[in-house]
Write a protein that holds these residues in place. Structure first.
Motif, mmCIF file in Angstrom:
data_model
loop_
_atom_site.group_PDB
_atom_site.id
_atom_site.type_symbol
_atom_site.label_atom_id
_atom_site.label_comp_id
_atom_site.label_asym_id
_atom_site.label_seq_id
_atom_site.Cartn_x
_atom_site.Cartn_y
_atom_site.Cartn_z
ATOM 1 N N LYS A 40 33.476 -28.934 -38.055
ATOM 2 C CA LYS A 40 33.409 -30.156 -38.841
ATOM 3 C C LYS A 40 32.031 -30.217 -39.487
ATOM 4 O O LYS A 40 31.034 -29.813 -38.877
ATOM 5 N N ALA A 41 32.006 -30.746 -40.723
ATOM 6 C CA ALA A 41 30.741 -30.756 -41.467
ATOM 7 C C ALA A 41 30.490 -32.125 -42.066
ATOM 8 O O ALA A 41 31.425 -32.840 -42.433
ATOM 9 N N ARG A 42 29.215 -32.467 -42.160
ATOM 10 C CA ARG A 42 28.809 -33.711 -42.825
ATOM 11 C C ARG A 42 27.651 -33.389 -43.756
ATOM 12 O O ARG A 42 26.627 -32.837 -43.330
ATOM 13 N N THR A 43 27.825 -33.730 -45.027
ATOM 14 C CA THR A 43 26.780 -33.470 -46.016
ATOM 15 C C THR A 43 25.601 -34.406 -45.769
ATOM 16 O O THR A 43 25.781 -35.617 -45.569
ATOM 17 N N LEU A 44 24.405 -33.876 -45.817
ATOM 18 C CA LEU A 44 23.194 -34.667 -45.570
ATOM 19 C C LEU A 44 22.539 -35.023 -46.899
ATOM 20 O O LEU A 44 22.322 -34.161 -47.744
ATOM 21 N N ASP A 45 22.253 -36.299 -47.046
ATOM 22 C CA ASP A 45 21.627 -36.797 -48.271
ATOM 23 C C ASP A 45 20.112 -36.853 -48.064
ATOM 24 O O ASP A 45 19.540 -37.925 -47.849
ATOM 25 N N CYS A 46 19.478 -35.714 -48.089
ATOM 26 C CA CYS A 46 18.022 -35.660 -47.928
ATOM 27 C C CYS A 46 17.504 -34.399 -48.600
ATOM 28 O O CYS A 46 18.252 -33.449 -48.846
ATOM 29 N N ALA A 47 16.230 -34.441 -48.924
ATOM 30 C CA ALA A 47 15.599 -33.284 -49.567
ATOM 31 C C ALA A 47 15.545 -32.114 -48.589
ATOM 32 O O ALA A 47 15.436 -32.307 -47.370
ATOM 33 N N ILE A 48 15.632 -30.921 -49.121
ATOM 34 C CA ILE A 48 15.579 -29.720 -48.287
ATOM 35 C C ILE A 48 14.112 -29.353 -48.063
ATOM 36 O O ILE A 48 13.400 -29.008 -49.011
ATOM 37 N N PRO A 49 13.625 -29.436 -46.832
ATOM 38 C CA PRO A 49 12.208 -29.131 -46.571
ATOM 39 C C PRO A 49 11.974 -27.629 -46.472
ATOM 40 O O PRO A 49 12.910 -26.833 -46.403
#
Length: 486
Positions: free
Chosen positions: A400-409
């Motif tokens: 299962k996957a959830r897209t993350l709404d954050c900048a890629i560090p």
């Protein structure tokens, strides 16, 4: 007869040991005598040099003062001699004028009176000396300086500092060491702090591999070491005070615990397309693994060491039950750490190439299959970067996957609280929380990594940052927003 021989053998062994101790002590005494001779000569030379320097200073001051007196005398002499010359000339002229005045008095001519009157103007001189003959303002009183010189004595050896263990701090991979003196000493110029890494609590051991690291020129009663990596369980510190001439004795060594999670990447667990070098991995499209076999001698094939159970001695790791070097295969481009987690709070960071086609970091159970990809089974949890066709960052578990709404560090921090079943991912620079898994770990877990067409490196020996700990405490009472992935 046998007992007597055994007793005699023991006595002989004891005498031999004692003889060796005495011989070593004799060598030490001889070396001390040589050192005494050399050190006494050195301090005598230093003393003569200091007195020579002091004499030079006094001679220079004397020369400057004598020059000042000569200049003052020459200036005043010129003023007084000029005034004396002018007065002498006026006196000669006045005698001639006096004779002319007497002649005029005897004469009845009016012109004589006018001539005498006009001649009196040049004689209106000041009869006050232009310069004083008093030179007392250039007198010097050396009584105070003489008293200081008479009180001159050898500098005392500075007292031994004492490290205040209760005030020392170990956090965020920094160590602050604080010490005090038995009494204030205004003659102390600086302090020297030494530290060494160790895996043993207590006084430093002579045969340890780690050398003393020296920090000089410290002016305060404390010092903070920053940017450390705690790859040993303890650090030992000692400090001594120094004045302009001599250093005191070192304080009693103090050992501070610097516990942090330390591991290496287990090359025996990696996919054949990954080139593993301790804490770095690079994708190898040719599928050839280039490993340094000598490095494998220091670690075994299975991550059985637990940081929660680690003793003061070197950790024991059991050999793997899985045959062969290549554990992961097919599209599971995975490599595991060589140390498992079965208790406590741990933290590590991963720097990765953002141009990698795919990258993942997280944890896995030891039961993770050789074909399993991170996050696509119930045995692993991860954050996954997809850079193929379209860039995305997702949290994955049990397929299962959830897209993350954050900048890629550039660097991701991974926090694990095994006992509370928390796995969190942070932007390591800002300590911004990216995602949290909340679950209950039924088995020990292992740091796990995946990369395809890219590279990454791992930073271990890091303590849990204070900002992460405080953020975890704030979120401990809230419900998980990621329950669907756990």
């Amino acid at each position: 007869m046998g007992d007597q021989k055994e007793s005699l053998r023991k006595i002989t062994h004891t005498l031999a040991m004692k003889n060796e101790e005495i011989s070593n002590f004799v060598c030490t005494l001889k070396q001390s005598l040589d050192n005494l001779e050399a050190n006494s000569s050195r301090v005598q030379e230093d003393l003569e040099s200091e007195f020579t320097s002091l004499h030079s200073v006094l001679d220079e001051m004397k020369e400057n003062m004598v020059t000042r007196i000569k200049q003052e005398r020459a200036s005043r002499t010129y003023e007084l001699q000029s005034q004396l010359s002018a007065c002498s000339k006026a006196l000669e002229s006045s005698e001639e004028l006096l004779e002319l005045a007497n002649q005029t008095l005897c004469s009845s001519a009016t012109d004589g009176f006018n001539q005498v009157t006009d001649s009196l103007h040049p004689f209106r001189l000041s009869l006050k000396a232009k310069a004083s003959d008093n030179m007392s303002h250039l007198m010097v009183d050396f009584s105070q300086e003489r008293g200081v010189l008479q009180g001159l004595k050898f500098l005392p050896v500075p007292a031994t500092p004492e490290i205040q263990v209760s005030e020392c701090q170990v956090c965020d991979n920094t160590v602050t060491v604080v010490w005090t003196l038995p009494e204030p000493d205004s003659k102390i110029d600086h302090y020297i702090l030494e530290h060494r890494r160790t895996n043993h609590e207590g006084p430093p051991r002579i045969r340890e591999d780690y050398p003393w690291m020296v920090l000089e020129g410290i002016r305060e009663l404390e010092y903070t070491l920053t940017g450390l990596r705690f790859d040993t369980r303890f650090m030992t510190f000692r400090v001594k005070a120094c004045n302009k001439a001599v250093a005191g004795e070192f304080s009693e060594p103090v050992t501070l615990e610097t516990h942090a999670f330390t591991f290496k990447l287990d090359a025996a667990s990696s996919h054949q397309n990954l080139k593993v070098d301790d804490l770095s991995v690079e994708w190898d499209s040719c599928g050839g693994k280039i490993q340094d076999i000598r490095k494998e001698k220091t670690r075994t094939n299975s991550p059985m060491h637990s940081p929660a159970r680690s003793a003061l001695m070197s950790p024991k790791r059991a050999p793997t039950a899985r045959p062969g070097r290549d554990r992961f295969t097919a599209e599971s481009y995975t490599v595991l750490a060589d140390t498992m987690i079965d208790a406590g709070q741990q933290y590590w960071e991963v720097r990765f190439d953002k141009e990698s086609k795919a990258f993942a970091v997280g944890v896995a159970l030891r039961s993770l299959g050789k074909f399993d990809q991170l996050g696509k089974s119930s045995a692993s949890w991860c954050i996954h970067l997809n850079n193929w066709l379209q860039q995305s960052l997702t949290a994955k578990h049990n397929n299962k996957a959830r897209t993350l709404d954050c900048a890629i560090p550039n660097t991701i921090g991974v926090y694990v609280n095994y006992d509370e079943g928390v796995l969190s991912f942070y932007n390591s620079k800002t300590k911004q929380l990216m995602h949290t898994f909340k679950t209950k770990f039924q088995q020990p877990i292992i740091p796990a990594f995946m990369v395809w067409n890219g590279s990454f490196s791992v930073l271990t020996g890091l303590q849990v940052p204070s900002l992460v700990q405080s953020g975890q405490r704030k979120n401990s009472g809230t419900s998980s927003s990621n329950a669907s992935l756990t």
